[in-house]
Design an enzyme around this catalytic site. Structure first.
Site, PDB file in Angstrom:
ATOM      1  N   ASP A  67       1.040  -1.070  -0.051  1.00 14.71           N
ATOM      2  CA  ASP A  67       0.035   0.002  -0.103  1.00 14.71           C
ATOM      3  C   ASP A  67       0.822   1.278   0.129  1.00 14.71           C
ATOM      4  O   ASP A  67       2.106   1.450   0.805  1.00 14.71           O
ATOM      5  CB  ASP A  67      -0.885  -0.070   1.222  1.00 14.71           C
ATOM      6  CG  ASP A  67      -1.793   0.985   1.219  1.00 14.71           C
ATOM      7  OD1 ASP A  67      -2.800   1.255   0.654  1.00 14.71           O
ATOM      8  OD2 ASP A  67      -1.707   1.843   2.296  1.00 14.71           O
ATOM      9  N   GLU A 126      15.311 -15.074   1.075  1.00 19.94           N
ATOM     10  CA  GLU A 126      15.720 -15.949   2.019  1.00 19.94           C
ATOM     11  C   GLU A 126      14.498 -16.968   2.517  1.00 19.94           C
ATOM     12  O   GLU A 126      15.019 -18.234   3.091  1.00 19.94           O
ATOM     13  CB  GLU A 126      16.423 -15.245   3.186  1.00 19.94           C
ATOM     14  CG  GLU A 126      17.427 -14.696   2.830  1.00 19.94           C
ATOM     15  CD  GLU A 126      17.836 -13.534   4.032  1.00 19.94           C
ATOM     16  OE1 GLU A 126      17.142 -13.687   5.033  1.00 19.94           O
ATOM     17  OE2 GLU A 126      18.655 -12.802   4.094  1.00 19.94           O
TER      18      GLU A 126
END
Length: 588
Positions: A221, A284
Protein backbone atom coordinates in the site's frame (compact mmCIF):
# COMPACT_ATOMS: atom_id res chain seq x y z
CA UNK A 1 18.33 12.82 -10.49
CA UNK A 2 15.85 11.74 -13.16
CA UNK A 3 14.00 8.43 -13.18
CA UNK A 4 16.09 7.20 -16.09
CA UNK A 5 19.33 8.04 -14.28
CA UNK A 6 18.19 6.25 -11.16
CA UNK A 7 17.04 3.18 -13.03
CA UNK A 8 20.51 2.70 -14.50
CA UNK A 9 21.87 2.13 -11.00
CA UNK A 10 20.28 -1.30 -10.67
CA UNK A 11 19.88 -3.64 -13.61
CA UNK A 12 20.70 -6.94 -11.96
CA UNK A 13 19.89 -10.05 -14.02
CA UNK A 14 16.46 -11.50 -13.32
CA UNK A 15 16.05 -14.97 -11.89
CA UNK A 16 12.23 -14.90 -11.88
CA UNK A 17 11.56 -15.29 -15.60
CA UNK A 18 9.39 -18.37 -15.00
CA UNK A 19 7.66 -17.11 -11.85
CA UNK A 20 3.96 -17.90 -11.51
CA UNK A 21 2.97 -14.24 -11.12
CA UNK A 22 4.32 -13.07 -14.49
CA UNK A 23 1.07 -14.01 -16.27
CA UNK A 24 -1.28 -14.56 -13.33
CA UNK A 25 -4.89 -13.44 -13.14
CA UNK A 26 -5.31 -12.16 -9.58
CA UNK A 27 -8.69 -11.51 -7.95
CA UNK A 28 -9.01 -8.87 -5.25
CA UNK A 29 -11.24 -9.79 -2.32
CA UNK A 30 -12.43 -6.98 -0.10
CA UNK A 31 -13.25 -9.18 2.93
CA UNK A 32 -15.73 -6.79 4.50
CA UNK A 33 -17.96 -6.99 1.43
CA UNK A 34 -17.39 -10.45 -0.03
CA UNK A 35 -19.60 -12.73 2.09
CA UNK A 36 -20.80 -12.68 5.69
CA UNK A 37 -21.07 -16.10 7.34
CA UNK A 38 -22.15 -15.03 10.84
CA UNK A 39 -24.75 -12.44 9.83
CA UNK A 40 -23.33 -9.42 11.67
CA UNK A 41 -23.27 -7.33 8.50
CA UNK A 42 -19.51 -7.56 8.00
CA UNK A 43 -17.92 -10.04 5.61
CA UNK A 44 -15.56 -12.54 7.17
CA UNK A 45 -13.06 -15.31 6.51
CA UNK A 46 -15.65 -18.07 6.83
CA UNK A 47 -17.73 -16.24 4.24
CA UNK A 48 -14.81 -16.40 1.81
CA UNK A 49 -14.27 -20.09 2.60
CA UNK A 50 -17.86 -20.72 1.57
CA UNK A 51 -17.12 -19.51 -1.96
CA UNK A 52 -13.74 -21.08 -2.75
CA UNK A 53 -15.43 -23.32 -5.33
CA UNK A 54 -16.77 -20.20 -7.05
CA UNK A 55 -13.28 -18.71 -7.18
CA UNK A 56 -11.84 -21.92 -8.56
CA UNK A 57 -14.55 -22.06 -11.26
CA UNK A 58 -13.67 -18.51 -12.27
CA UNK A 59 -10.21 -19.79 -13.17
CA UNK A 60 -8.07 -17.27 -11.31
CA UNK A 61 -4.49 -17.94 -10.22
CA UNK A 62 -4.46 -16.02 -6.94
CA UNK A 63 -6.54 -13.90 -4.59
CA UNK A 64 -5.44 -10.67 -2.99
CA UNK A 65 -7.04 -10.12 0.40
CA UNK A 66 -7.49 -6.48 1.39
CA UNK A 67 -6.59 -5.72 5.03
CA UNK A 68 -7.97 -8.07 7.65
CA UNK A 69 -5.81 -6.91 10.57
CA UNK A 70 -7.12 -5.53 13.87
CA UNK A 71 -8.07 -1.93 13.17
CA UNK A 72 -10.39 0.84 14.40
CA UNK A 73 -11.63 0.95 10.77
CA UNK A 74 -11.14 4.67 10.34
CA UNK A 75 -9.94 3.93 6.81
CA UNK A 76 -11.42 0.51 6.02
CA UNK A 77 -8.62 -1.42 7.70
CA UNK A 78 -5.73 0.57 6.26
CA UNK A 79 -5.26 1.91 9.78
CA UNK A 80 -3.59 -1.17 11.25
CA UNK A 81 -3.30 -1.56 15.01
CA UNK A 82 -1.68 -5.04 14.96
CA UNK A 83 0.22 -6.38 11.96
CA UNK A 84 0.37 -9.95 13.24
CA UNK A 85 -3.26 -10.88 13.90
CA UNK A 86 -6.75 -10.98 12.43
CA UNK A 87 -9.53 -8.58 13.38
CA UNK A 88 -12.17 -10.29 15.50
CA UNK A 89 -14.96 -9.30 13.09
CA UNK A 90 -13.23 -11.36 10.38
CA UNK A 91 -12.43 -14.40 12.50
CA UNK A 92 -9.29 -15.92 13.99
CA UNK A 93 -5.82 -16.70 12.72
CA UNK A 94 -6.90 -20.32 12.66
CA UNK A 95 -9.77 -19.37 10.34
CA UNK A 96 -7.29 -17.62 8.09
CA UNK A 97 -4.97 -20.63 8.12
CA UNK A 98 -7.93 -22.78 7.03
CA UNK A 99 -8.77 -20.37 4.20
CA UNK A 100 -5.17 -20.38 2.98
CA UNK A 101 -5.24 -24.19 3.01
CA UNK A 102 -8.57 -24.26 1.12
CA UNK A 103 -7.30 -21.88 -1.54
CA UNK A 104 -4.01 -23.71 -1.94
CA UNK A 105 -5.86 -26.99 -2.31
CA UNK A 106 -7.90 -25.36 -5.09
CA UNK A 107 -4.69 -24.24 -6.82
CA UNK A 108 -5.13 -20.58 -5.84
CA UNK A 109 -2.30 -18.60 -4.28
CA UNK A 110 -2.84 -15.97 -1.56
CA UNK A 111 -1.63 -12.35 -1.52
CA UNK A 112 -2.22 -10.02 1.41
CA UNK A 113 -2.02 -6.28 1.95
CA UNK A 114 1.09 -4.78 3.50
CA UNK A 115 0.54 -1.29 4.92
CA UNK A 116 3.98 0.25 5.59
CA UNK A 117 3.49 4.00 5.24
CA UNK A 118 1.45 4.43 8.42
CA UNK A 119 -0.15 2.59 11.30
CA UNK A 120 -3.29 3.25 13.30
CA UNK A 121 -2.99 5.72 16.15
CA UNK A 122 -4.15 2.77 18.27
CA UNK A 123 -1.02 0.77 17.46
CA UNK A 124 0.98 0.11 20.63
CA UNK A 125 3.95 1.97 19.18
CA UNK A 126 2.03 5.19 18.68
CA UNK A 127 0.37 5.01 22.09
CA UNK A 128 3.84 4.58 23.58
CA UNK A 129 5.13 7.48 21.51
CA UNK A 130 2.47 9.84 22.86
CA UNK A 131 3.16 8.69 26.42
CA UNK A 132 6.95 8.94 26.12
CA UNK A 133 7.17 12.58 25.13
CA UNK A 134 9.33 14.73 22.84
CA UNK A 135 12.74 13.47 21.79
CA UNK A 136 12.11 9.91 22.95
CA UNK A 137 13.11 6.77 21.02
CA UNK A 138 9.42 5.84 20.93
CA UNK A 139 8.54 9.03 19.06
CA UNK A 140 11.38 8.54 16.60
CA UNK A 141 9.44 5.63 15.07
CA UNK A 142 7.03 8.21 13.65
CA UNK A 143 7.50 11.68 12.15
CA UNK A 144 7.16 14.23 14.94
CA UNK A 145 8.27 17.82 14.39
CA UNK A 146 8.25 20.99 16.48
CA UNK A 147 7.11 24.38 15.21
CA UNK A 148 6.21 27.59 17.00
CA UNK A 149 4.46 28.98 13.92
CA UNK A 150 1.77 26.42 13.23
CA UNK A 151 2.24 23.25 11.21
CA UNK A 152 5.87 22.41 10.36
CA UNK A 153 5.15 22.75 6.62
CA UNK A 154 2.17 23.17 4.30
CA UNK A 155 1.63 19.53 3.41
CA UNK A 156 -1.96 18.49 2.89
CA UNK A 157 -3.59 15.23 3.86
CA UNK A 158 -5.02 13.23 0.98
CA UNK A 159 -8.18 13.01 3.06
CA UNK A 160 -8.47 16.78 3.37
CA UNK A 161 -6.93 19.52 5.50
CA UNK A 162 -3.44 19.67 6.93
CA UNK A 163 -1.21 16.62 7.11
CA UNK A 164 -0.03 17.68 10.58
CA UNK A 165 -1.83 16.94 13.84
CA UNK A 166 -0.98 18.91 16.99
CA UNK A 167 0.05 16.67 19.87
CA UNK A 168 -0.83 18.79 22.91
CA UNK A 169 -4.63 18.34 22.56
CA UNK A 170 -4.06 14.57 22.57
CA UNK A 171 -1.85 14.42 25.65
CA UNK A 172 -2.95 17.50 27.58
CA UNK A 173 0.70 18.17 28.50
CA UNK A 174 2.31 21.57 28.11
CA UNK A 175 5.64 20.01 27.06
CA UNK A 176 3.90 18.89 23.84
CA UNK A 177 2.99 22.46 22.90
CA UNK A 178 4.20 23.17 19.38
CA UNK A 179 4.73 19.49 18.55
CA UNK A 180 2.97 17.83 15.58
CA UNK A 181 2.98 14.45 13.91
CA UNK A 182 2.64 13.76 10.19
CA UNK A 183 -0.30 11.89 8.65
CA UNK A 184 -0.57 11.84 4.86
CA UNK A 185 -4.00 10.25 5.24
CA UNK A 186 -6.38 10.43 8.22
CA UNK A 187 -5.21 11.96 11.49
CA UNK A 188 -5.64 8.49 12.98
CA UNK A 189 -2.98 7.17 10.55
CA UNK A 190 0.41 8.54 11.70
CA UNK A 191 3.23 8.06 9.19
CA UNK A 192 6.15 5.83 10.11
CA UNK A 193 9.66 7.25 10.14
CA UNK A 194 11.57 5.04 7.70
CA UNK A 195 14.89 6.45 8.94
CA UNK A 196 14.35 4.43 12.11
CA UNK A 197 15.80 0.92 12.30
CA UNK A 198 12.94 -0.32 14.51
CA UNK A 199 10.56 0.31 11.61
CA UNK A 200 12.76 -1.65 9.23
CA UNK A 201 13.01 -4.59 11.62
CA UNK A 202 9.25 -4.55 12.25
CA UNK A 203 8.48 -5.07 8.57
CA UNK A 204 11.24 -7.62 8.03
CA UNK A 205 9.59 -9.59 10.83
CA UNK A 206 6.19 -9.04 9.21
CA UNK A 207 7.36 -10.52 5.90
CA UNK A 208 8.82 -13.61 7.55
CA UNK A 209 5.78 -14.15 9.78
CA UNK A 210 3.27 -14.20 6.96
CA UNK A 211 5.33 -16.23 4.51
CA UNK A 212 5.69 -18.86 7.22
CA UNK A 213 1.87 -18.97 7.44
CA UNK A 214 1.67 -19.78 3.74
CA UNK A 215 1.26 -16.35 2.13
CA UNK A 216 2.49 -16.19 -1.47
CA UNK A 217 2.80 -12.46 -1.94
CA UNK A 218 2.19 -8.92 -0.76
CA UNK A 219 0.40 -5.92 -2.21
CA UNK A 220 2.28 -2.90 -0.89
CA UNK A 221 0.00 0.00 0.00
CA UNK A 222 1.19 3.53 -0.85
CA UNK A 223 4.46 2.06 -2.06
CA UNK A 224 5.64 5.46 -3.30
CA UNK A 225 5.08 7.27 -0.01
CA UNK A 226 7.31 5.75 2.65
CA UNK A 227 10.29 8.08 2.28
CA UNK A 228 9.83 11.85 2.44
CA UNK A 229 12.10 14.50 0.94
CA UNK A 230 15.01 15.54 3.14
CA UNK A 231 14.08 18.49 5.33
CA UNK A 232 10.33 18.12 4.61
CA UNK A 233 10.09 21.14 2.27
CA UNK A 234 6.77 22.75 1.39
CA UNK A 235 4.43 21.14 -1.14
CA UNK A 236 3.50 23.29 -4.15
CA UNK A 237 -0.16 22.26 -3.81
CA UNK A 238 -0.39 23.04 -0.11
CA UNK A 239 -2.90 21.74 2.44
CA UNK A 240 -6.11 22.10 0.44
CA UNK A 241 -5.54 19.35 -2.05
CA UNK A 242 -9.20 18.39 -2.38
CA UNK A 243 -10.19 21.97 -3.12
CA UNK A 244 -8.03 21.47 -6.19
CA UNK A 245 -9.95 18.30 -6.98
CA UNK A 246 -13.30 20.04 -6.79
CA UNK A 247 -12.37 23.25 -8.65
CA UNK A 248 -13.27 23.53 -12.32
CA UNK A 249 -10.88 26.13 -13.74
CA UNK A 250 -7.97 25.30 -16.08
CA UNK A 251 -5.29 25.80 -13.44
CA UNK A 252 -7.06 23.35 -11.14
CA UNK A 253 -7.37 20.83 -13.98
CA UNK A 254 -3.60 21.01 -14.52
CA UNK A 255 -2.96 20.67 -10.79
CA UNK A 256 -5.26 17.63 -10.59
CA UNK A 257 -2.87 15.78 -12.86
CA UNK A 258 -0.30 16.01 -10.04
CA UNK A 259 -2.55 14.41 -7.43
CA UNK A 260 -1.41 12.53 -5.44
CA UNK A 261 1.71 11.46 -7.23
CA UNK A 262 4.36 14.15 -6.97
CA UNK A 263 5.80 16.48 -4.41
CA UNK A 264 8.11 16.03 -1.45
CA UNK A 265 5.93 13.39 0.24
CA UNK A 266 5.98 10.86 -2.62
CA UNK A 267 8.17 8.89 -5.00
CA UNK A 268 11.49 9.69 -3.36
CA UNK A 269 14.52 7.62 -4.46
CA UNK A 270 14.97 6.19 -0.97
CA UNK A 271 11.89 3.96 -1.27
CA UNK A 272 13.83 1.70 -3.60
CA UNK A 273 16.39 0.87 -0.91
CA UNK A 274 13.54 -0.42 1.27
CA UNK A 275 12.24 -2.73 -1.46
CA UNK A 276 15.73 -4.09 -2.13
CA UNK A 277 15.91 -4.89 1.56
CA UNK A 278 12.54 -6.65 1.43
CA UNK A 279 13.45 -8.60 -1.69
CA UNK A 280 16.54 -9.88 0.09
CA UNK A 281 14.39 -11.06 3.01
CA UNK A 282 11.87 -12.76 0.72
CA UNK A 283 14.56 -14.49 -1.27
CA UNK A 284 15.68 -16.09 1.98
CA UNK A 285 12.27 -17.40 3.04
CA UNK A 286 10.55 -18.59 -0.13
CA UNK A 287 10.73 -18.86 -3.92
CA UNK A 288 8.84 -16.49 -6.22
CA UNK A 289 7.19 -14.46 -3.45
CA UNK A 290 5.23 -11.69 -5.13
CA UNK A 291 5.45 -8.01 -4.26
CA UNK A 292 3.16 -5.65 -6.18
CA UNK A 293 3.41 -1.90 -5.79
CA UNK A 294 0.48 0.41 -5.38
CA UNK A 295 2.44 3.39 -6.66
CA UNK A 296 0.47 6.30 -8.10
CA UNK A 297 3.44 7.84 -9.86
CA UNK A 298 3.46 10.26 -12.81
CA UNK A 299 4.70 8.03 -15.63
CA UNK A 300 5.15 4.42 -16.67
CA UNK A 301 8.90 5.02 -16.48
CA UNK A 302 8.56 5.95 -12.80
CA UNK A 303 6.50 2.82 -12.15
CA UNK A 304 9.12 0.65 -13.86
CA UNK A 305 11.65 1.72 -11.24
CA UNK A 306 9.71 -0.31 -8.68
CA UNK A 307 9.98 -3.57 -10.64
CA UNK A 308 13.69 -3.89 -11.21
CA UNK A 309 15.09 -7.36 -10.60
CA UNK A 310 16.04 -6.74 -6.96
CA UNK A 311 12.87 -4.89 -5.96
CA UNK A 312 9.18 -5.53 -6.63
CA UNK A 313 7.68 -8.16 -8.92
CA UNK A 314 4.86 -6.01 -10.32
CA UNK A 315 3.39 -2.50 -10.20
CA UNK A 316 -0.25 -1.72 -10.84
CA UNK A 317 -0.66 -0.04 -14.22
CA UNK A 318 -2.77 2.94 -13.18
CA UNK A 319 -2.25 4.84 -16.46
CA UNK A 320 -4.10 1.95 -18.13
CA UNK A 321 -6.93 2.25 -15.60
CA UNK A 322 -7.22 6.01 -16.13
CA UNK A 323 -6.89 5.91 -19.93
CA UNK A 324 -10.67 5.61 -20.21
CA UNK A 325 -12.45 4.88 -23.48
CA UNK A 326 -9.71 6.39 -25.63
CA UNK A 327 -8.08 4.09 -28.17
CA UNK A 328 -5.09 6.35 -28.81
CA UNK A 329 -4.33 6.73 -25.10
CA UNK A 330 -4.79 3.01 -24.47
CA UNK A 331 -2.33 2.20 -27.24
CA UNK A 332 0.13 4.74 -25.91
CA UNK A 333 -0.06 3.27 -22.41
CA UNK A 334 0.37 -0.28 -23.72
CA UNK A 335 3.38 0.61 -25.86
CA UNK A 336 5.11 2.67 -23.19
CA UNK A 337 4.36 0.16 -20.44
CA UNK A 338 5.69 -2.81 -22.38
CA UNK A 339 8.80 -0.85 -23.30
CA UNK A 340 9.51 0.51 -19.81
CA UNK A 341 8.76 -2.71 -17.92
CA UNK A 342 10.50 -4.76 -20.58
CA UNK A 343 13.65 -2.68 -20.16
CA UNK A 344 13.99 -4.06 -16.63
CA UNK A 345 12.73 -7.55 -17.50
CA UNK A 346 9.39 -7.17 -15.68
CA UNK A 347 5.90 -8.00 -16.92
CA UNK A 348 3.23 -5.37 -17.37
CA UNK A 349 0.39 -5.58 -14.86
CA UNK A 350 -3.05 -4.46 -16.05
CA UNK A 351 -6.01 -3.35 -13.93
CA UNK A 352 -9.37 -1.67 -14.55
CA UNK A 353 -11.03 -1.58 -11.10
CA UNK A 354 -10.19 -1.80 -7.40
CA UNK A 355 -11.51 -0.70 -4.02
CA UNK A 356 -10.32 2.90 -4.49
CA UNK A 357 -11.86 3.83 -7.85
CA UNK A 358 -15.29 3.92 -9.46
CA UNK A 359 -16.09 0.48 -10.92
CA UNK A 360 -15.33 0.48 -14.63
CA UNK A 361 -18.86 -0.67 -15.52
CA UNK A 362 -19.91 2.81 -14.39
CA UNK A 363 -16.74 4.81 -15.02
CA UNK A 364 -16.75 3.95 -18.73
CA UNK A 365 -20.40 5.00 -19.07
CA UNK A 366 -19.42 8.67 -19.02
CA UNK A 367 -17.83 10.97 -21.61
CA UNK A 368 -14.05 10.84 -21.48
CA UNK A 369 -13.78 14.39 -20.16
CA UNK A 370 -16.02 13.77 -17.14
CA UNK A 371 -13.94 12.94 -14.06
CA UNK A 372 -15.60 10.43 -11.73
CA UNK A 373 -12.72 10.24 -9.27
CA UNK A 374 -13.30 9.76 -6.42
CA UNK A 375 -16.89 8.62 -6.31
CA UNK A 376 -20.34 9.39 -7.72
CA UNK A 377 -23.19 10.72 -5.64
CA UNK A 378 -26.96 10.84 -6.22
CA UNK A 379 -26.79 14.49 -7.31
CA UNK A 380 -24.10 13.81 -9.92
CA UNK A 381 -24.86 12.91 -13.55
CA UNK A 382 -25.83 9.25 -13.50
CA UNK A 383 -24.14 6.64 -15.70
CA UNK A 384 -25.72 4.95 -18.70
CA UNK A 385 -25.80 1.42 -17.29
CA UNK A 386 -26.22 -0.36 -20.63
CA UNK A 387 -23.40 1.59 -22.28
CA UNK A 388 -21.15 1.18 -19.25
CA UNK A 389 -21.60 -2.59 -19.11
CA UNK A 390 -20.95 -2.98 -22.86
CA UNK A 391 -17.74 -0.99 -22.60
CA UNK A 392 -16.69 -2.74 -19.39
CA UNK A 393 -17.07 -6.18 -20.97
CA UNK A 394 -15.12 -5.04 -24.02
CA UNK A 395 -12.38 -3.37 -21.97
CA UNK A 396 -11.91 -6.47 -19.82
CA UNK A 397 -11.76 -8.80 -22.82
CA UNK A 398 -9.19 -6.53 -24.42
CA UNK A 399 -7.17 -6.35 -21.17
CA UNK A 400 -7.13 -10.13 -20.72
CA UNK A 401 -5.70 -10.43 -24.23
CA UNK A 402 -2.58 -8.48 -23.30
CA UNK A 403 0.73 -10.05 -22.21
CA UNK A 404 1.55 -9.82 -18.52
CA UNK A 405 -0.55 -10.16 -15.40
CA UNK A 406 -4.12 -8.94 -14.81
CA UNK A 407 -5.97 -7.92 -11.65
CA UNK A 408 -9.73 -8.23 -11.20
CA UNK A 409 -11.80 -6.62 -8.46
CA UNK A 410 -14.49 -8.70 -6.76
CA UNK A 411 -17.84 -8.35 -8.49
CA UNK A 412 -16.55 -7.02 -11.79
CA UNK A 413 -16.99 -10.53 -13.20
CA UNK A 414 -20.70 -10.01 -12.50
CA UNK A 415 -20.78 -6.67 -14.29
CA UNK A 416 -21.43 -4.86 -11.01
CA UNK A 417 -21.78 -1.11 -11.40
CA UNK A 418 -20.97 1.55 -8.84
CA UNK A 419 -23.65 2.28 -6.24
CA UNK A 420 -24.21 5.87 -7.34
CA UNK A 421 -27.35 6.72 -5.37
CA UNK A 422 -26.19 5.85 -1.85
CA UNK A 423 -27.69 8.11 0.79
CA UNK A 424 -25.23 10.45 2.43
CA UNK A 425 -26.06 9.10 5.90
CA UNK A 426 -24.75 5.67 4.90
CA UNK A 427 -21.32 6.79 3.73
CA UNK A 428 -18.32 5.61 5.76
CA UNK A 429 -15.30 6.61 3.68
CA UNK A 430 -13.27 9.22 5.60
CA UNK A 431 -12.99 11.19 2.37
CA UNK A 432 -16.65 12.15 2.72
CA UNK A 433 -16.42 13.69 6.18
CA UNK A 434 -12.88 15.04 5.97
CA UNK A 435 -13.59 16.97 2.77
CA UNK A 436 -16.74 18.50 4.30
CA UNK A 437 -18.92 16.39 2.00
CA UNK A 438 -17.06 17.70 -1.05
CA UNK A 439 -16.00 14.25 -2.24
CA UNK A 440 -18.50 11.32 -2.32
CA UNK A 441 -15.69 8.87 -1.65
CA UNK A 442 -15.14 5.20 -2.38
CA UNK A 443 -18.08 3.52 -0.66
CA UNK A 444 -19.90 3.03 -3.96
CA UNK A 445 -17.40 0.42 -5.15
CA UNK A 446 -17.27 -1.37 -1.78
CA UNK A 447 -20.92 -2.45 -1.44
CA UNK A 448 -21.47 -6.06 -0.27
CA UNK A 449 -21.71 -8.55 -3.13
CA UNK A 450 -24.93 -10.21 -4.23
CA UNK A 451 -24.81 -14.01 -4.40
CA UNK A 452 -28.48 -14.85 -4.99
CA UNK A 453 -31.25 -13.30 -7.03
CA UNK A 454 -33.48 -12.75 -3.99
CA UNK A 455 -33.22 -12.65 -0.21
CA UNK A 456 -32.80 -9.98 2.42
CA UNK A 457 -29.21 -9.24 1.37
CA UNK A 458 -29.09 -11.17 -1.91
CA UNK A 459 -27.16 -14.01 -0.31
CA UNK A 460 -24.44 -11.89 1.29
CA UNK A 461 -25.78 -13.18 4.61
CA UNK A 462 -29.07 -14.46 6.04
CA UNK A 463 -29.90 -11.55 8.35
CA UNK A 464 -30.18 -8.64 5.91
CA UNK A 465 -27.71 -6.58 7.94
CA UNK A 466 -25.03 -5.03 5.70
CA UNK A 467 -22.31 -2.57 6.66
CA UNK A 468 -23.06 -0.58 3.49
CA UNK A 469 -26.49 -0.59 1.81
CA UNK A 470 -27.02 -2.63 -1.34
CA UNK A 471 -28.96 -0.94 -4.15
CA UNK A 472 -32.35 -2.21 -5.22
CA UNK A 473 -32.17 -4.96 -7.85
CA UNK A 474 -28.64 -5.97 -6.82
CA UNK A 475 -29.64 -9.64 -7.05
CA UNK A 476 -30.01 -9.39 -10.84
CA UNK A 477 -26.20 -9.31 -11.02
CA UNK A 478 -25.70 -12.32 -8.73
CA UNK A 479 -23.98 -15.55 -9.77
CA UNK A 480 -27.30 -17.33 -9.20
CA UNK A 481 -28.98 -15.05 -11.75
CA UNK A 482 -26.17 -15.54 -14.30
CA UNK A 483 -25.42 -19.27 -14.02
CA UNK A 484 -26.22 -21.14 -17.22
CA UNK A 485 -26.58 -18.01 -19.34
CA UNK A 486 -24.12 -18.19 -22.22
CA UNK A 487 -24.07 -14.41 -22.69
CA UNK A 488 -23.73 -13.46 -19.04
CA UNK A 489 -20.80 -11.36 -17.87
CA UNK A 490 -19.79 -14.17 -15.51
CA UNK A 491 -19.66 -16.62 -18.43
CA UNK A 492 -17.59 -14.14 -20.43
CA UNK A 493 -15.00 -13.83 -17.66
CA UNK A 494 -14.77 -17.58 -17.11
CA UNK A 495 -14.30 -18.31 -20.78
CA UNK A 496 -11.82 -15.47 -21.35
CA UNK A 497 -9.66 -16.51 -18.40
CA UNK A 498 -9.64 -20.13 -19.58
CA UNK A 499 -8.76 -19.16 -23.16
CA UNK A 500 -6.09 -16.80 -21.90
CA UNK A 501 -4.40 -19.63 -20.07
CA UNK A 502 -4.88 -22.12 -22.90
CA UNK A 503 -3.31 -19.73 -25.43
CA UNK A 504 -0.64 -18.45 -23.02
CA UNK A 505 -1.54 -14.87 -23.82
CA UNK A 506 0.06 -13.64 -20.61
CA UNK A 507 3.44 -14.88 -21.89
CA UNK A 508 3.00 -13.44 -25.36
CA UNK A 509 3.81 -10.16 -27.08
CA UNK A 510 1.99 -7.33 -28.85
CA UNK A 511 2.21 -6.86 -32.60
CA UNK A 512 -0.06 -4.07 -33.81
CA UNK A 513 -2.12 -4.54 -36.98
CA UNK A 514 -3.50 -1.80 -39.20
CA UNK A 515 -6.87 -0.45 -38.09
CA UNK A 516 -8.99 2.66 -38.43
CA UNK A 517 -8.94 5.42 -35.78
CA UNK A 518 -10.72 4.38 -32.61
CA UNK A 519 -10.03 0.69 -33.22
CA UNK A 520 -7.19 -1.28 -31.63
CA UNK A 521 -6.15 -4.51 -33.35
CA UNK A 522 -3.18 -6.48 -32.09
CA UNK A 523 -1.74 -9.95 -32.56
CA UNK A 524 -0.62 -11.88 -29.49
CA UNK A 525 0.82 -15.15 -30.77
CA UNK A 526 -1.88 -16.73 -32.92
CA UNK A 527 -4.63 -14.71 -31.25
CA UNK A 528 -6.03 -11.45 -32.56
CA UNK A 529 -7.38 -9.00 -29.99
CA UNK A 530 -9.65 -6.24 -31.29
CA UNK A 531 -11.35 -3.33 -29.49
CA UNK A 532 -13.82 -0.95 -31.11
CA UNK A 533 -14.17 2.30 -29.14
CA UNK A 534 -16.11 4.04 -31.90
CA UNK A 535 -19.86 4.57 -32.18
CA UNK A 536 -20.16 2.67 -35.48
CA UNK A 537 -19.74 -0.98 -36.51
CA UNK A 538 -16.30 -2.01 -37.74
CA UNK A 539 -15.61 -4.84 -40.16
CA UNK A 540 -12.47 -6.93 -39.76
CA UNK A 541 -11.93 -9.12 -42.83
CA UNK A 542 -9.76 -12.16 -43.58
CA UNK A 543 -8.70 -12.63 -39.99
CA UNK A 544 -9.63 -16.12 -38.93
CA UNK A 545 -12.55 -17.36 -36.91
CA UNK A 546 -13.82 -15.52 -33.81
CA UNK A 547 -12.96 -17.16 -30.48
CA UNK A 548 -14.89 -14.99 -28.05
CA UNK A 549 -16.93 -11.78 -28.28
CA UNK A 550 -17.84 -9.19 -25.66
CA UNK A 551 -21.33 -8.37 -26.93
CA UNK A 552 -24.47 -10.45 -26.62
CA UNK A 553 -24.86 -13.14 -29.26
CA UNK A 554 -28.31 -11.84 -30.22
CA UNK A 555 -26.47 -8.76 -31.45
CA UNK A 556 -23.55 -10.67 -32.90
CA UNK A 557 -23.76 -8.97 -36.29
CA UNK A 558 -21.38 -10.58 -38.75
CA UNK A 559 -19.69 -12.93 -36.29
CA UNK A 560 -20.06 -16.52 -37.41
CA UNK A 561 -17.80 -19.31 -38.58
CA UNK A 562 -16.47 -17.21 -41.47
CA UNK A 563 -13.34 -15.08 -41.43
CA UNK A 564 -15.15 -11.73 -41.46
CA UNK A 565 -16.09 -10.11 -38.16
CA UNK A 566 -18.32 -7.09 -37.65
CA UNK A 567 -17.66 -5.49 -34.28
CA UNK A 568 -20.53 -3.39 -33.00
CA UNK A 569 -19.81 -0.07 -31.29
CA UNK A 570 -18.13 -0.59 -27.90
CA UNK A 571 -17.30 -4.20 -28.69
CA UNK A 572 -14.23 -6.42 -28.48
CA UNK A 573 -13.33 -9.91 -29.64
CA UNK A 574 -10.53 -12.41 -29.91
CA UNK A 575 -9.73 -14.06 -33.23
CA UNK A 576 -7.96 -17.28 -34.15
CA UNK A 577 -5.36 -15.91 -36.53
CA UNK A 578 -3.59 -18.03 -39.13
CA UNK A 579 0.13 -18.51 -38.67
CA UNK A 580 1.87 -15.42 -40.02
CA UNK A 581 -1.25 -13.32 -39.60
CA UNK A 582 -3.03 -10.98 -41.94
CA UNK A 583 -1.22 -8.54 -44.13
CA UNK A 584 -1.18 -4.89 -43.26
CA UNK A 585 1.00 -4.67 -40.18
CA UNK A 586 1.18 -1.19 -38.72
CA UNK A 587 4.58 0.35 -39.52
CA UNK A 588 4.24 2.95 -36.75
Amino acid sequence: MTSTDYRSQSLAPRTDTDAWWRDAVIYQIYPRSFADANGDGIGDIQGIRGHVDYLAALGIDAVWLSPFYPSPQVDAGYDVSDYFDLALEYGSLEDLDALIADLHEAGIRVIIDLVPNHSSDQHEWFRSALAAGPGSPERDRYIFRHSDDGAPNNWGSLFGGSAWQPVEPLTGRSRDRGWYYLHLFAAEQPDFNWSNEDVHEHFRTFLRFWVERGIDGFRVDVAHGLVKAEGLPDDDLGPDRWNVVAAEDEDAAAAREKLPDVGPAFNQPGVHDIYREWRSVLNEVGPDILMVAEAWVPTEADAALYVRADEMSQAFNFPFLTAGWDAAELRRVIDVSLAEYGAVGAPATWVLSNHDVVRHASRLAYPADLDTNPGIGPNDPQPDAELGLARARAATLFMLGLPGSAYLYQGEELGLPEHTTMEDEARQDPLWERTNHLVPGRDGCRVPLPWTRDGVSYGYNTTGCTWLPQPEGWGDYSPEAQEGLEDSTLALYRRAIALRRERRLGRGAVEWRASEPGVLFLRNGVTGVVLNTTEHPVTIEDTGRPLIISWHSADRGGVDATETVVLPPNGACWLDLPQGGPDGGDPC
